[in-house]
Scaffold this motif. Structure first.
Motif, short mmCIF file in Angstrom:
data_model
loop_
_atom_site.label_atom_id
_atom_site.label_comp_id
_atom_site.label_asym_id
_atom_site.label_seq_id
_atom_site.Cartn_x
_atom_site.Cartn_y
_atom_site.Cartn_z
N THR A 313 0.94 -0.99 0.13
CA THR A 313 0.04 0.03 0.10
C THR A 313 0.81 1.27 0.07
N LEU A 314 0.49 2.37 -0.62
CA LEU A 314 1.15 3.56 -0.92
C LEU A 314 0.13 4.71 -0.61
N VAL A 315 0.31 5.62 0.15
CA VAL A 315 -0.32 6.79 0.27
C VAL A 315 0.54 7.95 0.09
N ALA A 378 -0.53 -3.51 4.55
CA ALA A 378 -2.02 -3.36 5.26
C ALA A 378 -2.61 -4.63 4.98
N ALA A 379 -3.24 -4.92 5.99
CA ALA A 379 -4.04 -6.39 5.59
C ALA A 379 -5.30 -5.96 4.86
N ASP A 380 -5.87 -4.87 4.90
CA ASP A 380 -6.99 -4.51 4.35
C ASP A 380 -7.19 -2.98 4.12
N ARG A 381 -8.31 -2.62 3.64
CA ARG A 381 -8.24 -1.20 3.35
C ARG A 381 -8.96 -0.32 4.61
N GLY A 418 -4.24 -4.72 -4.34
CA GLY A 418 -5.38 -5.28 -4.21
C GLY A 418 -5.68 -6.62 -3.45
N PRO A 419 -6.50 -7.25 -3.42
CA PRO A 419 -6.73 -8.46 -2.33
C PRO A 419 -5.91 -9.39 -3.16
N PRO A 423 2.46 -8.19 -4.63
CA PRO A 423 2.67 -6.97 -4.48
C PRO A 423 3.11 -6.08 -5.69
N LYS A 424 2.59 -4.94 -5.99
CA LYS A 424 2.90 -4.31 -7.25
C LYS A 424 3.96 -3.42 -7.10
#
Length: 713
Positions: A313-315, A378-381, A418-419, A423-424
């Motif tokens: 995840t990236l923010v 992160a495990a989920d959103r 995505g689930p 990983p991208k």
């Protein structure tokens, strides 16, 4: 035992030679060249000495021996010749004897002169004895010559012939014999002198050759010695330099007995340490932000997506109003806010990792300006939403900077892998997060997740912008005109030009879809130029029937920043042959404030050409009354947000009335935009507004509808 004794004797000698051998290259070369020069001078002096001796021998030979040899030869010749002269004398008639006497006397004098010179010149005893005998023979000859001459003069030729044969000829033969003996001896002496000179030449050649060989040997030894003391250390220096070039800074150049090379080696070691330190500094600068000491964009993009679990995840977090804060409160305040935001974001992410909300070792990086990125697992959103709430809560507290309380507000864009699936890459996540961040800034919520629909819309916009140039060239754009009406007379006073795009495949495209992106890319200048040419062409066709009508064209922020814009507009006016007062240019307050100083200068230039200028969307920008006084404008256009339902809003009426009075106080015409009802028209007319524009008067017109409106004027 003997080897040990021999070594004990050799080692002190070697140490002594090393002490005598200088430790500096300059001194070694000076010593070597000095020795070579000394040997050369010695060789030259020896050669010069030998040449001097040879020269003396040669001079002595040329001035003494050879001259004496020539005189002895001349003596022999004169002796031989005197006998022939006497025979001619005896046989000559009496009347011709005087000439013969003269010849004989001359020869006798020459013989006497040569004998006299030889007497003063000879130093060899044997030669002196020979010369004495020669003188004795000369005396006999002299007596015989006198006796013979007497007989000749007496006329007794027989007696004269007898004296010639018995006395003169034997004495001449004796003289000739002795002169030949002298000649042979002198030749021996000359040959001896030549042999001596040859020996001297050989000795000189031997000396010069020996000294030359010695110089060659010394030069070879010096070259070898210097090579050993310089080339070998230089090879070590080269090896060390190659190691440094390869990134190995731990090696050290060994010390040598050559001071210059040793100094270079120490400098190379120092350079290796300095380069290592600078590389560390460069690495820190290349991968870390100097203001916040966080990783930068490069460090984030080059970070492998590894770990357990791997980041997915990236923010992206972008601080709002940073540019305005820098311009208003200064860059120091802006830097303080950036540092505070970095500390708070880092603290939130680390705390979330410690609590297990996100994966371990999250990365917080500063990208540029007030933009930050968080890269984590992160495990989920839902966990990301909780993290976002914590970040917003941490940023809610104001920051005290230079006596000012400043709020930290930001927009966030989220992207994840995505689930399903691996990983991208971080680059893909960052691009997706940037698209989401742009969507978040356009929304009221202030944060957004990446979706493929966002990217599709973005690609559509990019495609439209790339096709815009072709649309201008192919005349796919259309100029629609919305009439403006005088609130006093009710008659039309002109129109505002509005751009529309009729795409051959996509159909009608709203300006809201392509104008903002054209502004960002700079293509808006092409649109502005096209609209100006269309407006001027239309004004030229209206001129015969309605020369009082004007057309207003909107000018973008890019146009205000273009120093050649005024020159282009003036050229278009001259080409179209239109009165400049009929072309009105509309500028927004926000566009003016982008580069206020240059914009004001450009407006004065345009006003000098004769163009009337309008402030569009007045009341929504940041300009003040004091600032507006500096602008050479002739019209204020009140934004439609103030006109909407103005008849039912007394507060808005007071505000609009103040705007109208302010405009009239500055001798400006005031126009109300977006008038759609009779109540709105009546209200603005009562407040003193001059001109109205909106759907109540007319919608934007094009083609036949525009022609119909024009015909009804």
């Amino acid at each position: 035992m003997s080897d040990s004794i021999f070594g004990d004797l050799i080692q002190p000698a070697q140490r002594g030679l090393r002490r005598l051998w200088p430790n500096r290259i300059g001194r070694r070369l000076a010593l070597g060249f000095g020795a070579l020069v000394a040997l050369m001078l010695l060789a030259l002096s020896q050669a010069g000495l030998q040449l001097k001796l040879v020269s003396e021998v040669t001079q002595r030979f040329a001035t003494g021996d050879m001259q004496r040899l020539l005189r002895v030869q001349a003596l022999s010749l004169q002796t031989e010749g005197v006998g022939s002269a006497l025979i001619r004398l005896m046989n000559a008639p009496r009347e011709n004897r005087v000439a013969e006497y003269t010849d004989v006397d001359e020869r006798n004098r020459r013989i006497d002169g040569i004998i006299e010179s030889l007497s003063n010149d000879l130093s060899d005893p044997e030669q002196e004895e020979t010369l004495k005998r020669l003188k004795a023979c000369r005396a006999i000859y002299a007596d015989a010559f006198i006796a013979t001459v007497d007989e000749v003069e007496a006329g007794d030729l027989k007696a004269a012939a007898k004296a010639l044969n018995e006395q003169i000829n034997p004495s001449l033969k004796a003289m000739l014999l002795e002169s030949n003996t002298l000649l042979a001896r002198e030749r021996q002496r000359v040959e001896g002198q030549l042999e001596d000179a040859q020996k001297l030449f050989q000795q000189a050649a031997v000396w010069v050759g020996a000294l030359s060989l010695l110089m060659v040997a010394l030069a070879a030894w010096l070259a070898w010695r210097t090579t050993q003391s310089v080339v070998v250390p230089l090879a070590q220096l080269e090896s060390a330099a190659r190691a440094i070039a390869g990134g190995d800074y731990t090696g050290r150049v060994p010390t040598t007995a050559t001071r210059e090379v040793d100094r270079v080696g120490r400098a190379l070691n120092t350079m290796a340490d300095a380069v290592a330190q600078r590389e560390q500094q460069i690495a820190r600068l290349a991968y870390h932000d100097p203001l916040t000491h966080l990783p930068n964009r490069t460090a984030l993009l080059t970070r492998p997506s590894e770990g357990t679990p791997a980041p997915n995840t990236l923010v992206l977090m972008d601080m709002a109003r940073l540019k305005g804060i820098n311009e208003t409160l200064g860059y120091t305040t802006g830097d303080t806010l950036i540092q505070e935001m970095a500390q708070r974001a880092t603290w939130v992410f680390e705390l979330a990792a410690d609590e297990g909300l996100i994966g371990p070792s999250p990365v917080v990086a500063r990208l540029s300006g007030g933009s930050f990125a968080g890269f984590f697992y992160a495990a989920d959103r839902a966990a990301v939403e909780v993290l976002h709430t914590r970040v917003e809560r941490a940023m809610a507290e104001s920051v005290q900077c230079s006596g000012h309380s400043v709020d930290l507000s930001m927009a966030c864009g989220f992207a994840d892998s995505g689930p399903d699936g691996p990983p991208k890459p971080v680059g893909t996540l960052m691009r997706n997060a940037e698209i989401a961040l742009h969507a978040a800034k356009r929304s009221a919520v202030g944060h957004a997740w990446y979706s493929e629909a966002q990217e599709a819309a973005r690609l559509t916009h990019l495609s439209l912008v790339s096709e815009l140039r072709g649309a201008v060239a192919a005349s796919q754009l259309q100029m629609w005109l919305q009439p403006k009406f005088s609130l006093v007379t009710g008659k039309s006073v002109g129109a505002e030009a509005l751009v529309r795009w009729q795409h051959p495949q996509r159909g009608f495209i709203s300006p809201a879809e392509f104008v903002p992106f054209a502004e960002q890319t700079g293509y808006i200048t092409m649109v502005t130029d096209w609209m100006l040419r269309e407006a001027l062409r239309t004004l030229a066709t209206w001129a015969p029937l309605h020369p009082e009508l004007s057309i207003a064209v909107n000018i973008s922020t890019r146009d205000l920043q273009d120093p050649g814009f005024a020159r282009r507009v003036e050229g278009m006016l001259q080409t179209a042959g239109v009165d400049p007062s009929r072309l009105r240019l509309e500028i927004t307050e926000s566009g003016l404030m982008e580069d206020a100083q240059n914009s004001v200068a450009l407006l004065h230039t345009l006003r000098g050409i004769g163009l009337p200028l309008s402030i569009d969307d007045f009341g929504t920008g940041y300009s003040s009354l004091a600032y507006l006084q500096k602008l050479p404008v002739s019209e204020l256009k009140i934004d439609r947000s103030f006109i909407d339902s103005i008849d039912a809003s007394p507060g808005t009426q007071k505000l609009v009335k103040a705007m109208i009075e302010m405009g009239h106080g500055m001798d400006l015409m005031v126009t109300a935009e977006g008038v759609e009802t009779e109540a709105e028209r009546a209200t603005i007319a009562r407040l003193g507004c001059d001109v109205m524009q909106g759907y109540l008067g007319a919608r934007p017109l094009y083609g036949d509808a525009l022609q119909t409106w024009f015909d009804q004027l």
